[in-house]
Scaffold this motif. Structure first.
Motif, PDB file in Angstrom:
ATOM      1  N   ALA A  15       0.843  -1.203   0.000  1.00  0.00           N
ATOM      2  CA  ALA A  15       0.000   0.000   0.000  1.00  0.00           C
ATOM      3  C   ALA A  15       0.876   1.250   0.000  1.00  0.00           C
ATOM      4  O   ALA A  15       0.612   2.200  -0.745  1.00  0.00           O
ATOM      5  CB  ALA A  15      -0.935  -0.009   1.207  1.00  0.00           C
ATOM      6  N   LEU A  16       1.923   1.227   0.801  1.00  0.00           N
ATOM      7  CA  LEU A  16       2.854   2.358   0.840  1.00  0.00           C
ATOM      8  C   LEU A  16       3.542   2.536  -0.514  1.00  0.00           C
ATOM      9  O   LEU A  16       3.619   3.649  -1.045  1.00  0.00           O
ATOM     10  CB  LEU A  16       3.894   2.149   1.940  1.00  0.00           C
ATOM     11  CG  LEU A  16       4.971   3.209   2.056  1.00  0.00           C
ATOM     12  CD1 LEU A  16       4.370   4.544   2.480  1.00  0.00           C
ATOM     13  CD2 LEU A  16       6.031   2.772   3.046  1.00  0.00           C
ATOM     14  N   ILE A  17       4.009   1.443  -1.081  1.00  0.00           N
ATOM     15  CA  ILE A  17       4.706   1.494  -2.375  1.00  0.00           C
ATOM     16  C   ILE A  17       3.783   2.043  -3.459  1.00  0.00           C
ATOM     17  O   ILE A  17       4.164   2.934  -4.216  1.00  0.00           O
ATOM     18  CB  ILE A  17       5.232   0.093  -2.770  1.00  0.00           C
ATOM     19  CG1 ILE A  17       6.406  -0.305  -1.885  1.00  0.00           C
ATOM     20  CG2 ILE A  17       5.634   0.055  -4.244  1.00  0.00           C
ATOM     21  CD1 ILE A  17       6.818  -1.762  -2.033  1.00  0.00           C
ATOM     22  N   LEU A  22       2.559   6.672  -7.470  1.00  0.00           N
ATOM     23  CA  LEU A  22       1.729   7.583  -8.246  1.00  0.00           C
ATOM     24  C   LEU A  22       1.955   9.057  -7.906  1.00  0.00           C
ATOM     25  O   LEU A  22       1.408   9.928  -8.569  1.00  0.00           O
ATOM     26  CB  LEU A  22       0.251   7.217  -8.066  1.00  0.00           C
ATOM     27  CG  LEU A  22      -0.112   5.808  -8.540  1.00  0.00           C
ATOM     28  CD1 LEU A  22      -1.564   5.490  -8.239  1.00  0.00           C
ATOM     29  CD2 LEU A  22       0.187   5.635 -10.022  1.00  0.00           C
ATOM     30  N   ARG A  23       2.741   9.313  -6.878  1.00  0.00           N
ATOM     31  CA  ARG A  23       3.041  10.696  -6.511  1.00  0.00           C
ATOM     32  C   ARG A  23       4.325  11.170  -7.162  1.00  0.00           C
ATOM     33  O   ARG A  23       5.236  10.386  -7.405  1.00  0.00           O
ATOM     34  CB  ARG A  23       3.235  10.797  -4.992  1.00  0.00           C
ATOM     35  CG  ARG A  23       1.949  10.826  -4.249  1.00  0.00           C
ATOM     36  CD  ARG A  23       2.185  11.267  -2.826  1.00  0.00           C
ATOM     37  NE  ARG A  23       1.585  10.269  -1.959  1.00  0.00           N
ATOM     38  CZ  ARG A  23       2.113   9.846  -0.840  1.00  0.00           C
ATOM     39  NH1 ARG A  23       3.249  10.318  -0.409  1.00  0.00           N
ATOM     40  NH2 ARG A  23       1.505   8.944  -0.126  1.00  0.00           N
ATOM     41  N   ARG A  24       4.398  12.453  -7.394  1.00  0.00           N
ATOM     42  CA  ARG A  24       5.647  13.083  -7.860  1.00  0.00           C
ATOM     43  C   ARG A  24       6.614  13.039  -6.686  1.00  0.00           C
ATOM     44  O   ARG A  24       6.315  13.554  -5.607  1.00  0.00           O
ATOM     45  CB  ARG A  24       5.346  14.529  -8.251  1.00  0.00           C
ATOM     46  CG  ARG A  24       6.565  15.324  -8.579  1.00  0.00           C
ATOM     47  CD  ARG A  24       6.134  16.782  -8.804  1.00  0.00           C
ATOM     48  NE  ARG A  24       7.228  17.553  -9.304  1.00  0.00           N
ATOM     49  CZ  ARG A  24       7.871  18.476  -8.597  1.00  0.00           C
ATOM     50  NH1 ARG A  24       7.506  18.758  -7.365  1.00  0.00           N
ATOM     51  NH2 ARG A  24       8.872  19.137  -9.132  1.00  0.00           N
ATOM     52  N   ARG A  78       7.777  -1.493 -15.618  1.00  0.00           N
ATOM     53  CA  ARG A  78       7.262  -0.339 -14.875  1.00  0.00           C
ATOM     54  C   ARG A  78       8.235   0.824 -14.949  1.00  0.00           C
ATOM     55  O   ARG A  78       7.830   1.985 -15.058  1.00  0.00           O
ATOM     56  CB  ARG A  78       7.004  -0.702 -13.408  1.00  0.00           C
ATOM     57  CG  ARG A  78       5.766  -1.525 -13.191  1.00  0.00           C
ATOM     58  CD  ARG A  78       5.382  -1.585 -11.719  1.00  0.00           C
ATOM     59  NE  ARG A  78       6.524  -1.721 -10.844  1.00  0.00           N
ATOM     60  CZ  ARG A  78       7.070  -2.875 -10.481  1.00  0.00           C
ATOM     61  NH1 ARG A  78       6.572  -4.007 -10.918  1.00  0.00           N
ATOM     62  NH2 ARG A  78       8.114  -2.899  -9.682  1.00  0.00           N
ATOM     63  N   GLY A  79       9.531   0.523 -14.894  1.00  0.00           N
ATOM     64  CA  GLY A  79      10.535   1.574 -14.985  1.00  0.00           C
ATOM     65  C   GLY A  79      10.440   2.360 -16.277  1.00  0.00           C
ATOM     66  O   GLY A  79      10.775   3.544 -16.319  1.00  0.00           O
ATOM     67  N   MET A  80       9.948   1.708 -17.321  1.00  0.00           N
ATOM     68  CA  MET A  80       9.774   2.399 -18.602  1.00  0.00           C
ATOM     69  C   MET A  80       8.502   3.244 -18.627  1.00  0.00           C
ATOM     70  O   MET A  80       8.391   4.164 -19.432  1.00  0.00           O
ATOM     71  CB  MET A  80       9.775   1.396 -19.756  1.00  0.00           C
ATOM     72  CG  MET A  80      11.142   0.762 -19.965  1.00  0.00           C
ATOM     73  SD  MET A  80      11.250  -0.261 -21.447  1.00  0.00           S
ATOM     74  CE  MET A  80      10.347  -1.717 -20.951  1.00  0.00           C
ATOM     75  N   THR A  81       7.534   2.954 -17.747  1.00  0.00           N
ATOM     76  CA  THR A  81       6.280   3.715 -17.742  1.00  0.00           C
ATOM     77  C   THR A  81       6.359   4.946 -16.850  1.00  0.00           C
ATOM     78  O   THR A  81       5.513   5.835 -16.956  1.00  0.00           O
ATOM     79  CB  THR A  81       5.094   2.852 -17.259  1.00  0.00           C
ATOM     80  OG1 THR A  81       5.255   2.542 -15.876  1.00  0.00           O
ATOM     81  CG2 THR A  81       4.948   1.595 -18.093  1.00  0.00           C
ATOM     82  N   VAL A  82       7.333   4.985 -15.977  1.00  0.00           N
ATOM     83  CA  VAL A  82       7.457   6.085 -15.022  1.00  0.00           C
ATOM     84  C   VAL A  82       7.988   7.331 -15.735  1.00  0.00           C
ATOM     85  O   VAL A  82       8.958   7.255 -16.493  1.00  0.00           O
ATOM     86  CB  VAL A  82       8.408   5.676 -13.862  1.00  0.00           C
ATOM     87  CG1 VAL A  82       8.698   6.850 -12.948  1.00  0.00           C
ATOM     88  CG2 VAL A  82       7.809   4.519 -13.082  1.00  0.00           C
ATOM     89  N   HIS A  83       7.328   8.438 -15.491  1.00  0.00           N
ATOM     90  CA  HIS A  83       7.793   9.727 -16.035  1.00  0.00           C
ATOM     91  C   HIS A  83       9.004  10.168 -15.199  1.00  0.00           C
ATOM     92  O   HIS A  83       8.942  10.186 -13.971  1.00  0.00           O
ATOM     93  CB  HIS A  83       6.660  10.757 -15.954  1.00  0.00           C
ATOM     94  CG  HIS A  83       7.026  12.093 -16.487  1.00  0.00           C
ATOM     95  ND1 HIS A  83       7.422  12.292 -17.800  1.00  0.00           N
ATOM     96  CD2 HIS A  83       7.070  13.297 -15.896  1.00  0.00           C
ATOM     97  CE1 HIS A  83       7.683  13.571 -17.979  1.00  0.00           C
ATOM     98  NE2 HIS A  83       7.469  14.210 -16.837  1.00  0.00           N
ATOM     99  N   ARG A  93      10.447  11.487 -10.327  1.00  0.00           N
ATOM    100  CA  ARG A  93       9.758  10.431 -11.041  1.00  0.00           C
ATOM    101  C   ARG A  93       8.321  10.381 -10.553  1.00  0.00           C
ATOM    102  O   ARG A  93       8.010  10.776  -9.429  1.00  0.00           O
ATOM    103  CB  ARG A  93      10.441   9.092 -10.868  1.00  0.00           C
ATOM    104  CG  ARG A  93      10.511   8.641  -9.425  1.00  0.00           C
ATOM    105  CD  ARG A  93       9.675   7.411  -9.233  1.00  0.00           C
ATOM    106  NE  ARG A  93       9.521   7.107  -7.836  1.00  0.00           N
ATOM    107  CZ  ARG A  93       8.375   7.251  -7.183  1.00  0.00           C
ATOM    108  NH1 ARG A  93       7.325   7.726  -7.756  1.00  0.00           N
ATOM    109  NH2 ARG A  93       8.289   6.914  -5.918  1.00  0.00           N
ATOM    110  N   GLN A  94       7.439   9.925 -11.462  1.00  0.00           N
ATOM    111  CA  GLN A  94       6.032   9.751 -11.111  1.00  0.00           C
ATOM    112  C   GLN A  94       5.438   8.671 -11.999  1.00  0.00           C
ATOM    113  O   GLN A  94       5.540   8.739 -13.221  1.00  0.00           O
ATOM    114  CB  GLN A  94       5.257  11.055 -11.279  1.00  0.00           C
ATOM    115  CG  GLN A  94       3.814  10.941 -10.863  1.00  0.00           C
ATOM    116  CD  GLN A  94       3.092  12.286 -10.882  1.00  0.00           C
ATOM    117  OE1 GLN A  94       3.597  13.272 -11.411  1.00  0.00           O
ATOM    118  NE2 GLN A  94       1.916  12.316 -10.297  1.00  0.00           N
ATOM    119  N   GLY A  95       4.838   7.690 -11.363  1.00  0.00           N
ATOM    120  CA  GLY A  95       4.175   6.630 -12.098  1.00  0.00           C
ATOM    121  C   GLY A  95       2.816   7.079 -12.599  1.00  0.00           C
ATOM    122  O   GLY A  95       2.362   8.194 -12.320  1.00  0.00           O
ATOM    123  N   ASN A  96       2.148   6.190 -13.329  1.00  0.00           N
ATOM    124  CA  ASN A  96       0.842   6.502 -13.900  1.00  0.00           C
ATOM    125  C   ASN A  96      -0.030   5.251 -13.863  1.00  0.00           C
ATOM    126  O   ASN A  96       0.315   4.273 -13.206  1.00  0.00           O
ATOM    127  CB  ASN A  96       1.020   7.043 -15.325  1.00  0.00           C
ATOM    128  CG  ASN A  96       1.835   6.096 -16.181  1.00  0.00           C
ATOM    129  OD1 ASN A  96       1.648   4.887 -16.130  1.00  0.00           O
ATOM    130  ND2 ASN A  96       2.752   6.638 -16.960  1.00  0.00           N
TER     131      ASN A  96
END
Length: 158
Positions: A15-17, A22-24, A78-83, A93-96
């Motif tokens: 949950a923490l991860i 998803l946060r900047r 996932r590393g490729m999807t992260v901005h 970095r920020q995921g989506n």
């Protein structure tokens, strides 16, 4: 540690991860693998303790190793999807949604491996669940490696 307690701890960590994904957030460029190392050591200790109390077959170990390898692959995806970007010298970095979907699918696959393990070695049922923190360490480490690799390209472009 009991399997139920292990799963509860893993769910709290997860949950923490996921909320942090998803946060900047700034990326730790110094000691970027510290949390993965802690998770990995705890996960490895729990997996060894499981082995001490269960007769785990080679087939069950092979399924677990395959699941950990798939976890590394999902981490890389996932590393490729992260901005990833730099702002005032700090790497962020920020995921989506794609990052989140890859987390869910990867974890679902890892946890379903326990069903396969139970079919090939009933005494090893729970091995995959017990190794969840080890899985998290590996998949997070692969994701972090890709994010840092992409950051190197940012520096080269600048």
């Amino acid at each position: 540690m009991s399997v139920a307690l292990n799963i509860l701890i893993a769910l709290a960590v997860l949950a923490l991860i996921l909320t942090r994904q998803l946060r900047r957030r700034p990326v730790r460029e110094e000691q970027p693998y510290r949390i993965m190392l802690v998770l990995g050591v705890v996960g490895l200790v729990e997996t060894v303790q499981f082995h001490q109390h269960h007769d785990v077959s080679t087939s069950a170990w092979a399924l677990l190793v395959a699941s950990l390898a798939v976890g590394a692959g999902f981490g890389a995806l996932r590393g490729m999807t992260v901005h990833v970007w730099r702002e005032a010298g700090t790497l962020y970095r920020q995921g989506n949604v794609a990052t989140l979907v890859l987390w869910i699918v990867g974890l679902g696959l890892h946890l379903s491996v326990d069903l396969l393990i139970k079919r090939v070695d009933a005494d090893a049922a729970g091995l995959s669940n017990t190794a969840i923190l080890l899985y998290l360490a590996i998949t997070l480490g692969a994701q972090q490696a890709l994010v840092l690799e992409r950051a190197q390209h940012l520096a080269a472009e600048a």
